[in-house]
Design an enzyme around this catalytic site. Sequence first.
Site, PDB file in Angstrom:
ATOM      1  N   LYS A   1      -0.605  -4.181  -3.830  1.00 48.86           N
ATOM      2  CA  LYS A   1      -0.824  -3.591  -2.504  1.00 48.86           C
ATOM      3  C   LYS A   1      -1.851  -4.445  -1.780  1.00 48.86           C
ATOM      4  O   LYS A   1      -2.943  -4.672  -2.293  1.00 48.86           O
ATOM      5  CB  LYS A   1      -1.327  -2.165  -2.642  1.00 48.86           C
ATOM      6  CG  LYS A   1      -0.380  -1.335  -3.471  1.00 48.86           C
ATOM      7  CD  LYS A   1      -0.104  -0.014  -2.828  1.00 48.86           C
ATOM      8  CE  LYS A   1       1.110   0.618  -3.484  1.00 48.86           C
ATOM      9  NZ  LYS A   1       1.785   1.555  -2.613  1.00 48.86           N
TER      10      LYS A   1
ATOM     11  N   LYS B   1      13.705   5.228  -1.800  1.00 47.13           N
ATOM     12  CA  LYS B   1      12.869   6.290  -2.349  1.00 47.13           C
ATOM     13  C   LYS B   1      13.697   7.561  -2.319  1.00 47.13           C
ATOM     14  O   LYS B   1      13.801   8.202  -1.261  1.00 47.13           O
ATOM     15  CB  LYS B   1      11.603   6.452  -1.507  1.00 47.13           C
ATOM     16  CG  LYS B   1      10.634   5.299  -1.663  1.00 47.13           C
ATOM     17  CD  LYS B   1       9.270   5.694  -1.133  1.00 47.13           C
ATOM     18  CE  LYS B   1       8.168   4.871  -1.771  1.00 47.13           C
ATOM     19  NZ  LYS B   1       8.072   3.516  -1.246  1.00 47.13           N
TER      20      LYS B   1
HETATM   21 MG    MG Z   1       5.899   0.383   0.257  1.00 45.17          MG
END
Ligand code: MG
Length: 330
Positions: free
Chosen positions: A130, A228
Amino acid sequence: MIKLSYSPYTLNPVSSLNAVSLPTPREGVLFKVDWNDGHIGYGDLQPWPELGDATLQEQLAGLRAGKISAQIEQTIWLARRDAEARAKKRNLFDFGIPVKNNYTLTHIEDLEGGLLDQLKADGFDTIKVKIGRDLQDEAAALVRIAAAGFKIRLDFNALANWQIFERFMKNLTPSVRSYIEYVEDPFPYEPNAWLEAKKLAPIAIDNQYHKVRWDDLKENPFDIIVIKPAKMDVDTAIYQCQEHGLKATVTSYMDHPVGVAHAITVAMELKKAHGDLILQAGCLTHRLYQMDRFAAELDVKGPFIRRVPGTGVGFDQLLGEMSWYHIKLR
Ligand code: MG
């Protein structure tokens, strides 16, 4: 007709999870869905308002008023999938084939203490990083990760802009860049700007997915869809991959172990059905939280989540012991 009940839970992060959230406990609910054909299944709802979702309270209030959010729609879809397997006394982990997961590195300081050697020994070959806390330190971490031979997935969570992204990428050596499998959501979606971004690295679309106008696309501004199942219609996304020549990565939603088990079993089933279209998954997110009784049920070996004992997504006994609150639908 369906009958909905929920059971609130709290997940305690080991540390802060991305550049936009603090290490505060996360509230979510598990759903128990009863269909009048006798099927009963379970799903998870863990909104991320920091990333644009309606809050848990808003979604539950909407539900009571008869409005089903896109996220709750997915929860019910996943619960139905669970219910059908439970009715047949089958475990959803038996429906697909094994899919490796990337390792998610939320803090580059974690690289200290031999983490990369450990991950290699455990069988990991891809690390997701990230980006957005400290670009300089993060670039330095990428050098180490690439030198250790790992493929790299970067996630900017659409928080950067073109200038920051371009500078970050151009400051990396060609050798480090060659280890980047893709960059997720470099900056807010805009097709022409993303086409430019694609010249610097393969691009994956995740939380910007809802902005795409599929009918207007002439050239693909991205190469991969991050699916997702917790918030995205899976069949539609697979169809878009096939139509546009894209690949897919299935990930959990940094949610409850029930959500993790749903996501990985969807990934495993898609892998069986679509082969190379399905890339390595990103469902090993339960370790971002302190261990609880549910997480303890996940049988994890290196990059694989092998099974949760029970029927459907598993957890039969734990789910049976929970208190469930009925939601009156109007
Ligand atoms: Mg993402």
